[in-house]
Design a protein around this motif. Structure first.
Motif, PDB file in Angstrom:
ATOM      1  N   TYR A   3     -40.239 -66.562  20.592  1.00 38.38           N
ATOM      2  CA  TYR A   3     -39.306 -65.549  21.052  1.00 38.38           C
ATOM      3  C   TYR A   3     -38.169 -66.207  21.813  1.00 38.38           C
ATOM      4  O   TYR A   3     -38.323 -67.262  22.416  1.00 38.38           O
ATOM      5  CB  TYR A   3     -40.004 -64.535  21.972  1.00 38.38           C
ATOM      6  N   GLN A 151     -34.912 -57.238  25.516  1.00 42.02           N
ATOM      7  CA  GLN A 151     -36.167 -57.511  24.828  1.00 42.02           C
ATOM      8  C   GLN A 151     -36.071 -58.858  24.127  1.00 42.02           C
ATOM      9  O   GLN A 151     -34.995 -59.255  23.687  1.00 42.02           O
ATOM     10  CB  GLN A 151     -36.456 -56.410  23.812  1.00 42.02           C
ATOM     11  N   ARG A 153     -36.205 -61.583  21.238  1.00 43.02           N
ATOM     12  CA  ARG A 153     -35.983 -61.562  19.792  1.00 43.02           C
ATOM     13  C   ARG A 153     -36.895 -62.585  19.146  1.00 43.02           C
ATOM     14  O   ARG A 153     -37.025 -63.704  19.639  1.00 43.02           O
ATOM     15  CB  ARG A 153     -34.532 -61.923  19.469  1.00 43.02           C
ATOM     16  N   GLN A 154     -37.506 -62.186  18.033  1.00 47.17           N
ATOM     17  CA  GLN A 154     -38.325 -63.141  17.292  1.00 47.17           C
ATOM     18  C   GLN A 154     -37.410 -64.176  16.658  1.00 47.17           C
ATOM     19  O   GLN A 154     -36.353 -63.844  16.133  1.00 47.17           O
ATOM     20  CB  GLN A 154     -39.126 -62.430  16.212  1.00 47.17           C
TER      21      GLN A 154
END
Length: 167
Positions: A3, A151, A153-154
């Motif tokens: 991530y 959030q 991020r992959q």
């Protein structure tokens, strides 16, 4: 799964300072970050921040001006379920707590021990925080204004291959 915690800090709110390694200036406003779980973030967004009952600096709201520091929390939680809340904070009167066992470590907001402070700041690389990154504790949640959530991020792994077909 890897991530990445990306943040564009080009859109700083008016009158708000950027991350620096220097002590937050009393009366200043700063962008800070609070790492938590997605479920807890929903409660904070709905009801605002609440003081923790305790912690390294006693009761307060724990934040950092360093996104990488905040993104590590909660430490024993999967990164995929973490979220960071970006806020602005009017730090009020600031005290540096720069070593374990500091006489005001847990009493910085208590008038029985002298001057009352609004924010306690742990400098980076002072030995108090395992990561070596700075930490802030704000006594009054009303000094905190929520801006947005961030959030992770992959990130796709390339499997160790470089740019194929190029010399």
């Amino acid at each position: 799964m890897q991530y990445q915690w990306a943040e564009d800090d080009f859109d700083m709110p008016e009158g708000v300072g950027r991350l620096g390694l220097s002590e937050p200036v009393s009366g200043g406003k700063y962008v800070m970050y609070h790492g938590t779980t997605k479920k807890t973030a929903q409660l904070i967004l709905a009801n605002g921040f609440k003081q923790s009952a305790n912690g390294m600096l006693g009761p307060g709201v724990y934040l950092s001006r360093d996104l990488q520091k905040a993104s590590r929390y909660p430490i024993d939680h999967p990164e995929s379920d973490r979220i960071v809340i970006k806020v602005t904070v009017n730090v009020g009167k600031v005290i540096a707590i720069n070593y374990q066992g500091h006489p005001r470590q847990k009493t910085w907001h208590d008038s029985r021990y002298g001057q009352v402070y609004d924010t306690a700041w742990v400098p980076p690389k002072c030995g108090m925080v395992k990561s070596g990154l700075e930490e802030d504790c704000v006594w009054d949640p009303n000094r905190i204004k929520i801006l947005k959530t961030i959030q992770p991020r992959q990130v796709q792994s390339c499997g160790g291959h470089g740019a194929r077909g190029y010399m």
